[in-house]
Motif scaffolding. Sequence first.
Motif, PDB file in Angstrom:
ATOM      1  N   THR A  50      94.547  71.467  33.693  1.00 45.45           N
ATOM      2  CA  THR A  50      94.451  70.033  33.934  1.00 45.45           C
ATOM      3  C   THR A  50      93.378  69.400  33.045  1.00 45.45           C
ATOM      4  O   THR A  50      92.597  70.099  32.386  1.00 45.45           O
ATOM      5  CB  THR A  50      94.095  69.757  35.401  1.00 45.45           C
ATOM      6  OG1 THR A  50      92.776  70.259  35.658  1.00 45.45           O
ATOM      7  CG2 THR A  50      95.093  70.426  36.338  1.00 45.45           C
ATOM      8  N   VAL A  51      93.336  68.057  33.057  1.00 46.50           N
ATOM      9  CA  VAL A  51      92.296  67.347  32.314  1.00 46.50           C
ATOM     10  C   VAL A  51      90.915  67.801  32.763  1.00 46.50           C
ATOM     11  O   VAL A  51      90.014  68.030  31.947  1.00 46.50           O
ATOM     12  CB  VAL A  51      92.442  65.817  32.511  1.00 46.50           C
ATOM     13  CG1 VAL A  51      91.227  65.095  31.930  1.00 46.50           C
ATOM     14  CG2 VAL A  51      93.715  65.315  31.874  1.00 46.50           C
ATOM     15  N   ALA A  82      85.963  73.136  30.568  1.00 47.26           N
ATOM     16  CA  ALA A  82      85.945  74.144  29.505  1.00 47.26           C
ATOM     17  C   ALA A  82      85.096  73.679  28.330  1.00 47.26           C
ATOM     18  O   ALA A  82      84.288  74.430  27.780  1.00 47.26           O
ATOM     19  CB  ALA A  82      87.370  74.446  29.047  1.00 47.26           C
ATOM     20  N   ASP A  83      85.298  72.428  27.928  1.00 55.10           N
ATOM     21  CA  ASP A  83      84.556  71.916  26.775  1.00 55.10           C
ATOM     22  C   ASP A  83      83.066  71.795  27.064  1.00 55.10           C
ATOM     23  O   ASP A  83      82.246  71.861  26.147  1.00 55.10           O
ATOM     24  CB  ASP A  83      85.121  70.558  26.369  1.00 55.10           C
ATOM     25  CG  ASP A  83      84.673  70.147  24.972  1.00 55.10           C
ATOM     26  OD1 ASP A  83      84.790  70.983  24.053  1.00 55.10           O
ATOM     27  OD2 ASP A  83      84.201  69.018  24.802  1.00 55.10           O
ATOM     28  N   SER A  84      82.725  71.639  28.330  1.00 58.22           N
ATOM     29  CA  SER A  84      81.305  71.478  28.681  1.00 58.22           C
ATOM     30  C   SER A  84      80.541  72.798  28.676  1.00 58.22           C
ATOM     31  O   SER A  84      79.310  72.803  28.721  1.00 58.22           O
ATOM     32  CB  SER A  84      81.181  70.830  30.068  1.00 58.22           C
ATOM     33  OG  SER A  84      81.582  71.739  31.088  1.00 58.22           O
ATOM     34  N   LEU A 118      90.272  77.126  31.815  1.00 56.75           N
ATOM     35  CA  LEU A 118      91.584  76.473  31.817  1.00 56.75           C
ATOM     36  C   LEU A 118      92.538  77.099  32.820  1.00 56.75           C
ATOM     37  O   LEU A 118      93.637  76.577  33.038  1.00 56.75           O
ATOM     38  CB  LEU A 118      92.196  76.534  30.414  1.00 56.75           C
ATOM     39  CG  LEU A 118      91.424  75.801  29.314  1.00 56.75           C
ATOM     40  CD1 LEU A 118      92.133  75.956  27.984  1.00 56.75           C
ATOM     41  CD2 LEU A 118      91.251  74.339  29.662  1.00 56.75           C
ATOM     42  N   GLY A 119      92.119  78.210  33.420  1.00 58.50           N
ATOM     43  CA  GLY A 119      92.958  78.839  34.431  1.00 58.50           C
ATOM     44  C   GLY A 119      93.478  80.202  34.049  1.00 58.50           C
ATOM     45  O   GLY A 119      94.588  80.584  34.436  1.00 58.50           O
ATOM     46  N   ARG A 142     102.769  74.439  30.889  1.00 53.72           N
ATOM     47  CA  ARG A 142     102.276  73.099  31.202  1.00 53.72           C
ATOM     48  C   ARG A 142     101.957  72.368  29.908  1.00 53.72           C
ATOM     49  O   ARG A 142     101.406  72.964  28.978  1.00 53.72           O
ATOM     50  CB  ARG A 142     101.025  73.230  32.065  1.00 53.72           C
ATOM     51  CG  ARG A 142     100.471  71.921  32.570  1.00 53.72           C
ATOM     52  CD  ARG A 142      99.350  72.184  33.549  1.00 53.72           C
ATOM     53  NE  ARG A 142      99.096  71.003  34.343  1.00 53.72           N
ATOM     54  CZ  ARG A 142      98.767  71.002  35.621  1.00 53.72           C
ATOM     55  NH1 ARG A 142      98.633  72.135  36.266  1.00 53.72           N
ATOM     56  NH2 ARG A 142      98.538  69.874  36.254  1.00 53.72           N
ATOM     57  N   GLU A 143     102.271  71.085  29.844  1.00 54.14           N
ATOM     58  CA  GLU A 143     101.934  70.306  28.668  1.00 54.14           C
ATOM     59  C   GLU A 143     100.455  69.921  28.742  1.00 54.14           C
ATOM     60  O   GLU A 143     100.014  69.320  29.724  1.00 54.14           O
ATOM     61  CB  GLU A 143     102.801  69.049  28.589  1.00 54.14           C
ATOM     62  CG  GLU A 143     102.622  68.258  27.301  1.00 54.14           C
ATOM     63  CD  GLU A 143     102.973  69.059  26.056  1.00 54.14           C
ATOM     64  OE1 GLU A 143     102.411  68.756  24.978  1.00 54.14           O
ATOM     65  OE2 GLU A 143     103.806  70.005  26.154  1.00 54.14           O
ATOM     66  N   PRO A 144      99.669  70.276  27.736  1.00 55.75           N
ATOM     67  CA  PRO A 144      98.235  69.979  27.778  1.00 55.75           C
ATOM     68  C   PRO A 144      97.987  68.470  27.765  1.00 55.75           C
ATOM     69  O   PRO A 144      98.815  67.694  27.259  1.00 55.75           O
ATOM     70  CB  PRO A 144      97.697  70.624  26.497  1.00 55.75           C
ATOM     71  CG  PRO A 144      98.742  71.567  26.056  1.00 55.75           C
ATOM     72  CD  PRO A 144     100.047  71.013  26.522  1.00 55.75           C
ATOM     73  N   PRO A 145      96.858  68.044  28.291  1.00 53.00           N
ATOM     74  CA  PRO A 145      96.508  66.620  28.215  1.00 53.00           C
ATOM     75  C   PRO A 145      96.210  66.229  26.778  1.00 53.00           C
ATOM     76  O   PRO A 145      95.919  67.070  25.925  1.00 53.00           O
ATOM     77  CB  PRO A 145      95.253  66.521  29.087  1.00 53.00           C
ATOM     78  CG  PRO A 145      94.659  67.890  29.043  1.00 53.00           C
ATOM     79  CD  PRO A 145      95.817  68.839  28.967  1.00 53.00           C
TER      80      PRO A 145
END
Length: 748
Positions: free
Chosen positions: A22-23, A29-31, A549-550, A736-739
């Motif tokens: 998800t967003v 993840a980026d943090s 991201l899971g 799943r389509e990424p954000p």
Amino acid sequence: MKHFFIWAPFFLLCFSLRGQGTVQDYRRADSCKILYKGKVFNAPDNFAWIKSDHGFWYKNESKGGKEFMLVDVERKVQQKAFDHLRMARALSASLKKSVPAQDLPLQDVEFSKDHKSVKFTIDSARVKCLLPSCQCSVENVIRNKTGEGYWGNAFNEGASQPVKSADSLWVAFIKDHNVFMQSRKTKETFQLSYDGSGGNFYSSFITWAPDSKKLVAYKVKPGQTRTLYLIESSPTDQLQPKLQQREYLKPGDELPHRQPQLFLVDEKKHVPISDSLFSHQYALEDVRWNKDSRFFTFEYNERGHQTYRVLKVDAPTGNVSVVIEEKSRTFIDYSSKRFRYDLADGSQTFWASERSGWNHLYRYDVASGKVINPITTGEWVVREVVHVDEATHQVIFKASGLDKDQDPYFTHYCVVNFDGTGFRRLTTSNANHIGFFSDDYTYFVDHYSRVDLPPASQVIITATGKPLMEIQKADIQPLLNTGWRMPEVFSAKARDGQTDVWGIIIRPSQFDENKKYPVIEMVYAGPHSFYVPKSFTERYTGLYALAELGFIVVQVDGMGTSWRSKAFHDVCWKNLKDAGFADRIGWIKALGQKYRYVDTERVGIFGTSAGGQTAAGAVIFHPEFYKAAVASCGCHDNRLDKMWWNEQWMGYPIGPQYAECSNIVNAPKLGGKLLLIVGELDDNVDPASTYQFANALIKAGKDFELITVPGMGHSSGGEFGERKRRDFFVRALLNREPPSWEMAYPAK
């Protein structure tokens, strides 16, 4: 009711995927790269002993900021090396810029023996400061260092300047491809060789005997030249692209032939040396005269790396004999395990060998070429020789695999006598130990940790192995407070059902054991070492981010990697496509049997360089298990990659094994989803390797993705590549389509 049971698994699967990809997961993840940074305190990992002193300094990250600490071992005292605020003020005044006391940017620090002054580099200035007053003065301004030469450049045989004899009476040099010498007193010049030519010339790297009455020079027949061409599509200084080129030998290319020749100074005589014992060369190097000038030795690495010799040439006869001969039916690991130490009197030499099936030390008699005795033995390996003490007849060394109840890769420090007796351990605790020894080897700092054990450091007395004083113990609570989860160490049986293979498991911070998590393996199976980390680190942010991201993210060292038994390593020989897959797959399946939340039906893999080759190989040779792969800068056919690395493991001459292991040749077998990433300026692995692989996939009608990163060299693709890799696995494994990136990575 019947329809409910048909659709129930689908609903359960959808529910289990909520919160994955998800967003919010992307932002978390980026943090990671910021969130985990600077959250581990009191965990220094480098300790610098002061020359000729039983004291050392280290840099410590405390909650109050960066501290330079000074330790007096004899007094068992450690304290701040100076007043950091006073030092900051002094440097700010001297450099006319603000220097923060909590983060002093000092490099190349060097304390005086009396601890009353310190030198360091800050910006481009070399500064000396008196202590404790912190009176500082700039000693000199350091010019920008020129970049190191490209690794692939051919050895320049003519780069050496004229070479002085040991007594400084003569100088030897090359002129018109031949060897000359000149008296430094009278300037009289003598020609020593007459057989040099442009196609068979003498090298300017000349080695004088200690008695100044003999010298050795190589006669060189040049080998092949190969050029790697790279197009820089987007240079910063012009609109039009640029063509770059590098020297780049590939497997099977012709190498130079070097032949040492002996010259007797008084007689002005050239003594030819037969090359019958070193005719089929990969390398010829390391000329060493013995102390009394009776002979010199050099080392011969045969092409194919199955024979390695230390050869002795008697002076003045030029007769060649074998001191040490190492042979292997597979390969000799010269690039990682070579060790040789000659005693000062030239009578004995110490040598590392895997002839017993494990890397150990042997003592040789130089005169006879016979083994006097093994120095170390057992089903474990010597990893590094720290010190050979000729006064006490002892060797200090680092070893691994000593404890059956520990990870076999953990390093420990030991001492043994020259004759193989008196073996004793200096470290024993269940951790990976890294030692920093005083220059007289009386003490060492033992820095120890595991991936699941925070680091600590202590001073140990080498003579007894007993701890003398504690230095630091890490505080990781601030890191844990962020939600960071410590990796889990996991082992399972290899393909043989007996040998343990070891790896680590990384879970997301918001892990829920009621969900199902696909597995992503980070792979690097390059045979020159092992790759699963053994010491504590929070800096693996790329893997932690991917987990957020899971996914369950793992690393495993399968058979074919180094620093276990020789048989464990030999699996890779002429067989890089194997890459320990049988062991990796078995390990992941065992993980799935232990934890029901591990979904072994959805497994992905990624890697760079040799790891890129392996990652792509996973969906070519094992698509029944690996469903998706990201391969960055891979050497997809070992014939296209650098000579030294590939001939070491794939063998020489070039045979059918190269095609059998080629992703390019086997491209029609692709059975999983694949993303290829390559930097257009990669001068480590020829980008043509990726392009030819893509071409073969296109011709085979295979669907895949290809990303070329402009201006980038050998890498995983940088931040752009990292984002594309995350999106690829979210699509391929989470379905799943990424954000959008605007949502996932909002501008800061």
